[in-house]
Design a protein around this motif. Structure first.
Motif, PDB file in Angstrom:
ATOM      1  N   LEU A 175       0.559   1.235  11.759  1.00  0.00           N
ATOM      2  CA  LEU A 175      -0.065  -0.073  11.625  1.00  0.00           C
ATOM      3  C   LEU A 175      -1.215  -0.052  10.628  1.00  0.00           C
ATOM      4  O   LEU A 175      -1.412  -1.017   9.880  1.00  0.00           O
ATOM      5  CB  LEU A 175      -0.569  -0.543  12.995  1.00  0.00           C
ATOM      6  N   ARG A 176      -1.966   1.043  10.592  1.00  0.00           N
ATOM      7  CA  ARG A 176      -3.126   1.135   9.705  1.00  0.00           C
ATOM      8  C   ARG A 176      -2.758   0.902   8.236  1.00  0.00           C
ATOM      9  O   ARG A 176      -3.314  -0.002   7.598  1.00  0.00           O
ATOM     10  CB  ARG A 176      -3.799   2.497   9.893  1.00  0.00           C
ATOM     11  N   PRO A 177      -1.846   1.664   7.629  1.00  0.00           N
ATOM     12  CA  PRO A 177      -1.519   1.408   6.218  1.00  0.00           C
ATOM     13  C   PRO A 177      -0.881   0.040   5.993  1.00  0.00           C
ATOM     14  O   PRO A 177      -1.083  -0.575   4.941  1.00  0.00           O
ATOM     15  CB  PRO A 177      -0.563   2.549   5.852  1.00  0.00           C
ATOM     16  N   LEU A 178      -0.114  -0.447   6.968  1.00  0.00           N
ATOM     17  CA  LEU A 178       0.488  -1.773   6.820  1.00  0.00           C
ATOM     18  C   LEU A 178      -0.582  -2.859   6.797  1.00  0.00           C
ATOM     19  O   LEU A 178      -0.514  -3.807   6.003  1.00  0.00           O
ATOM     20  CB  LEU A 178       1.476  -2.030   7.958  1.00  0.00           C
ATOM     21  N   ARG A 179      -1.579  -2.731   7.672  1.00  0.00           N
ATOM     22  CA  ARG A 179      -2.655  -3.730   7.704  1.00  0.00           C
ATOM     23  C   ARG A 179      -3.452  -3.701   6.405  1.00  0.00           C
ATOM     24  O   ARG A 179      -3.806  -4.750   5.847  1.00  0.00           O
ATOM     25  CB  ARG A 179      -3.586  -3.476   8.890  1.00  0.00           C
ATOM     26  N   LEU A 180      -3.739  -2.495   5.901  1.00  0.00           N
ATOM     27  CA  LEU A 180      -4.487  -2.383   4.646  1.00  0.00           C
ATOM     28  C   LEU A 180      -3.695  -2.976   3.484  1.00  0.00           C
ATOM     29  O   LEU A 180      -4.254  -3.660   2.624  1.00  0.00           O
ATOM     30  CB  LEU A 180      -4.815  -0.915   4.362  1.00  0.00           C
ATOM     31  N   ALA A 181      -2.384  -2.701   3.463  1.00  0.00           N
ATOM     32  CA  ALA A 181      -1.551  -3.238   2.387  1.00  0.00           C
ATOM     33  C   ALA A 181      -1.557  -4.761   2.405  1.00  0.00           C
ATOM     34  O   ALA A 181      -1.692  -5.417   1.361  1.00  0.00           O
ATOM     35  CB  ALA A 181      -0.126  -2.709   2.521  1.00  0.00           C
ATOM     36  N   ALA A 182      -1.431  -5.341   3.596  1.00  0.00           N
ATOM     37  CA  ALA A 182      -1.440  -6.799   3.707  1.00  0.00           C
ATOM     38  C   ALA A 182      -2.797  -7.374   3.314  1.00  0.00           C
ATOM     39  O   ALA A 182      -2.886  -8.393   2.618  1.00  0.00           O
ATOM     40  CB  ALA A 182      -1.085  -7.209   5.133  1.00  0.00           C
ATOM     41  N   LYS A 183      -3.857  -6.705   3.739  1.00  0.00           N
ATOM     42  CA  LYS A 183      -5.206  -7.185   3.459  1.00  0.00           C
ATOM     43  C   LYS A 183      -5.493  -7.216   1.963  1.00  0.00           C
ATOM     44  O   LYS A 183      -5.942  -8.231   1.415  1.00  0.00           O
ATOM     45  CB  LYS A 183      -6.222  -6.287   4.168  1.00  0.00           C
ATOM     46  N   TYR A 184      -5.221  -6.103   1.284  1.00  0.00           N
ATOM     47  CA  TYR A 184      -5.586  -6.021  -0.126  1.00  0.00           C
ATOM     48  C   TYR A 184      -4.561  -6.695  -1.030  1.00  0.00           C
ATOM     49  O   TYR A 184      -4.906  -7.134  -2.129  1.00  0.00           O
ATOM     50  CB  TYR A 184      -5.820  -4.567  -0.519  1.00  0.00           C
ATOM     51  N   ALA A 185      -3.324  -6.804  -0.577  1.00  0.00           N
ATOM     52  CA  ALA A 185      -2.345  -7.577  -1.345  1.00  0.00           C
ATOM     53  C   ALA A 185      -2.746  -9.048  -1.351  1.00  0.00           C
ATOM     54  O   ALA A 185      -2.630  -9.737  -2.374  1.00  0.00           O
ATOM     55  CB  ALA A 185      -0.956  -7.399  -0.748  1.00  0.00           C
ATOM     56  N   GLY A 186      -3.234  -9.532  -0.202  1.00  0.00           N
ATOM     57  CA  GLY A 186      -3.696 -10.913  -0.128  1.00  0.00           C
ATOM     58  C   GLY A 186      -4.881 -11.162  -1.044  1.00  0.00           C
ATOM     59  O   GLY A 186      -4.952 -12.184  -1.731  1.00  0.00           O
ATOM     60  N   ARG A 187      -5.819 -10.227  -1.063  1.00  0.00           N
ATOM     61  CA  ARG A 187      -6.985 -10.377  -1.943  1.00  0.00           C
ATOM     62  C   ARG A 187      -6.573 -10.365  -3.407  1.00  0.00           C
ATOM     63  O   ARG A 187      -7.083 -11.140  -4.218  1.00  0.00           O
ATOM     64  CB  ARG A 187      -7.981  -9.248  -1.677  1.00  0.00           C
ATOM     65  N   LEU A 188      -5.638  -9.467  -3.739  1.00  0.00           N
ATOM     66  CA  LEU A 188      -5.175  -9.385  -5.121  1.00  0.00           C
ATOM     67  C   LEU A 188      -4.476 -10.673  -5.536  1.00  0.00           C
ATOM     68  O   LEU A 188      -4.688 -11.183  -6.639  1.00  0.00           O
ATOM     69  CB  LEU A 188      -4.235  -8.187  -5.274  1.00  0.00           C
ATOM     70  N   TRP A 189      -3.649 -11.218  -4.646  1.00  0.00           N
ATOM     71  CA  TRP A 189      -2.937 -12.453  -4.953  1.00  0.00           C
ATOM     72  C   TRP A 189      -3.905 -13.610  -5.162  1.00  0.00           C
ATOM     73  O   TRP A 189      -3.750 -14.405  -6.093  1.00  0.00           O
ATOM     74  CB  TRP A 189      -1.959 -12.765  -3.836  1.00  0.00           C
TER      75      TRP A 189
END
Length: 204
Positions: A175-189
């Motif tokens: 869950l940890r890497p998935l949450r980070l990926a979602a968090k920073y992908a959203g910021r990048l978008w």
């Protein structure tokens, strides 16, 4: 090495009882690594290093040997430089030349001093702390291990996001890497969208 550190524990009297504390050399290594990991956010931590090194009980050959073997030589050098520059602590003559060997230490010390005395500074975020800590480690394998630890080790954010039963607790490591990926992908978008809108407005 926890086992070796345990073997070097030193008994002291405290409040009428005898307690075991780390040997000065091991304590200096710990304080140095801890300070570097947390971007030396508190002057108190520098004071601990200054007080410890001015007692005259430090066996410096052990410090340099262990620091090199554990990959924290740069962190120890940085701690000693900060104690000298911020609190006037003397660097022992026998270790002064060793401290001056690493050019990266002066840059890290300057960064620490600037950040430490910013009156309205915000607490360092995880990625900022990681970036500093990676620069404070001299071996690439230690840098890689630290980066992996930040990405893979579950935090309170994951524990509060989903309440998993005891038998499924290992899933937090996924869950940890998935949450980070979602968090920073959203910021990048969002950043890309804002930049695109600005470009369109400037063109018209």
């Amino acid at each position: 090495d926890p086992e070796r550190a345990r073997a070097r524990l030193t008994p002291v009297r405290l409040g009428g009882a005898t307690v075991q504390i780390l040997a000065p050399e091991d304590l200096l290594l710990y304080l140095s690594a801890h300070g570097a990991k947390h971007l030396w956010a508190r002057l108190l931590w520098v004071g601990d290093v200054a007080a410890l090194t001015q007692k005259g009980t430090m066996h410096w050959p052990d410090v340099t040997t262990r620091a090199r073997s554990l990959g924290v030589a740069r962190a120890v050098r940085l701690a000693l430089v900060l104690a000298r520059d911020l609190l006037g602590s003397d660097i022992a003559g026998e270790v002064a030349e060793w401290v001056s060997r690493d050019a990266a230490v002066s840059r890290l010390a300057a960064l620490t001093r600037r950040r430490l005395f910013i009156t309205d500074r915000l607490p360092a975020q995880g990625w900022e702390r990681l970036g500093f800590y990676l620069k404070a480690r001299e071996r690439w394998r230690d840098k890689a291990r630290s980066a992996f630890h930040l990405v893979a080790t579950p935090t309170v954010a994951e524990l509060t996001l989903v309440a998993l039963p005891l038998g499924l607790r290992r899933l937090y490591y996924l869950l940890r890497p998935l949450r980070l990926a979602a968090k920073y992908a959203g910021r990048l978008w969002r950043a890309v969208r804002v930049r695109t809108v600005k470009d369109l407005l400037l063109r018209h």
